[in-house]
Design a protein around this motif. Sequence first.
Motif, mmCIF file in Angstrom:
data_model
loop_
_atom_site.group_PDB
_atom_site.id
_atom_site.type_symbol
_atom_site.label_atom_id
_atom_site.label_comp_id
_atom_site.label_asym_id
_atom_site.label_seq_id
_atom_site.Cartn_x
_atom_site.Cartn_y
_atom_site.Cartn_z
ATOM 1 N N GLN A 132 0.920 -1.134 -0.001
ATOM 2 C CA GLN A 132 -0.097 -0.114 -0.070
ATOM 3 C C GLN A 132 0.937 1.203 -0.123
ATOM 4 N N PHE A 133 1.993 1.317 0.985
ATOM 5 C CA PHE A 133 2.830 2.423 0.889
ATOM 6 C C PHE A 133 3.124 2.563 -0.519
ATOM 7 N N TRP A 134 3.869 1.569 -1.199
ATOM 8 C CA TRP A 134 4.487 1.821 -2.560
ATOM 9 C C TRP A 134 3.291 2.242 -3.541
ATOM 10 N N GLY A 135 2.252 1.958 -3.831
ATOM 11 C CA GLY A 135 1.174 2.466 -4.476
ATOM 12 C C GLY A 135 0.934 3.670 -4.126
ATOM 13 N N ASP A 136 1.055 4.292 -2.771
ATOM 14 C CA ASP A 136 0.765 5.727 -2.508
ATOM 15 C C ASP A 136 1.737 6.592 -2.684
ATOM 16 N N HIS A 137 3.019 6.104 -2.650
ATOM 17 C CA HIS A 137 4.092 7.199 -2.571
ATOM 18 C C HIS A 137 5.415 6.637 -3.436
ATOM 19 N N ASN A 138 5.021 5.663 -4.544
ATOM 20 C CA ASN A 138 6.229 5.351 -5.455
ATOM 21 C C ASN A 138 6.629 6.790 -6.174
ATOM 22 N N VAL A 139 5.956 7.411 -6.535
ATOM 23 C CA VAL A 139 6.484 8.738 -7.243
ATOM 24 C C VAL A 139 7.454 9.409 -6.592
ATOM 25 N N GLY A 140 7.569 9.104 -5.435
ATOM 26 C CA GLY A 140 8.628 10.123 -4.635
ATOM 27 C C GLY A 140 9.886 9.368 -4.773
ATOM 28 N N PHE A 141 10.088 8.725 -5.485
ATOM 29 C CA PHE A 141 11.400 7.697 -5.730
ATOM 30 C C PHE A 141 11.955 7.806 -7.266
ATOM 31 N N SER A 142 13.235 7.533 -7.613
ATOM 32 C CA SER A 142 13.719 7.887 -8.781
ATOM 33 C C SER A 142 12.948 6.736 -9.787
ATOM 34 N N PRO A 143 12.891 7.198 -11.137
ATOM 35 C CA PRO A 143 12.290 6.374 -12.032
ATOM 36 C C PRO A 143 13.365 5.020 -12.162
ATOM 37 N N VAL A 144 14.478 5.148 -12.176
ATOM 38 C CA VAL A 144 15.213 3.891 -12.101
ATOM 39 C C VAL A 144 14.872 2.950 -10.958
#
Length: 152
Positions: A132-144
């Motif tokens: 759930q965290f990743w689904g909500d916040h993945n844009v906070g990390f680099s595209p790579v």
Amino acid sequence: MTKLKLSDLASIAEILASVVVIASLAYIGLELRQNTQAMQQASYQSANDYLLQLDLAQATNEELNRLVMKAESTPADVTEEEWERFTKMAYSRYGLWEFIVLADQEDAINSSQLLVFEPYFVETACDPGYVQFWGDHNVGFSPVFQQYIEKK
């Protein structure tokens, strides 16, 4: 005994200078390799120490441990405040994972060192709270890193 001409001495000096330059370059290459290995080891140790601090904080703080275990397994059952606290910890874990992945791609760590961390992070990422965290916040990390996670 034959006397050497000045041009012969100059040729010998050029050959000797070339040998010295080649030896110097070989020495510099060896030093760079050792320096790179030392840098890789320091980066690995730094990441390992940070992960140890995160795990130790959870292991020694009963309330934090309960919160993390609850948020990891049943994120729907945590309060908004609990989820916010869990999210901060999840950012730290994923941020460390991102650092390790990017460091591997930049040769700041040895690829085998990434493989040491990978099982820990992959198992953690499969928990419902981290999903759930990743689904909500993945844009906070680099595209790579996002692409790396999607492959995992």
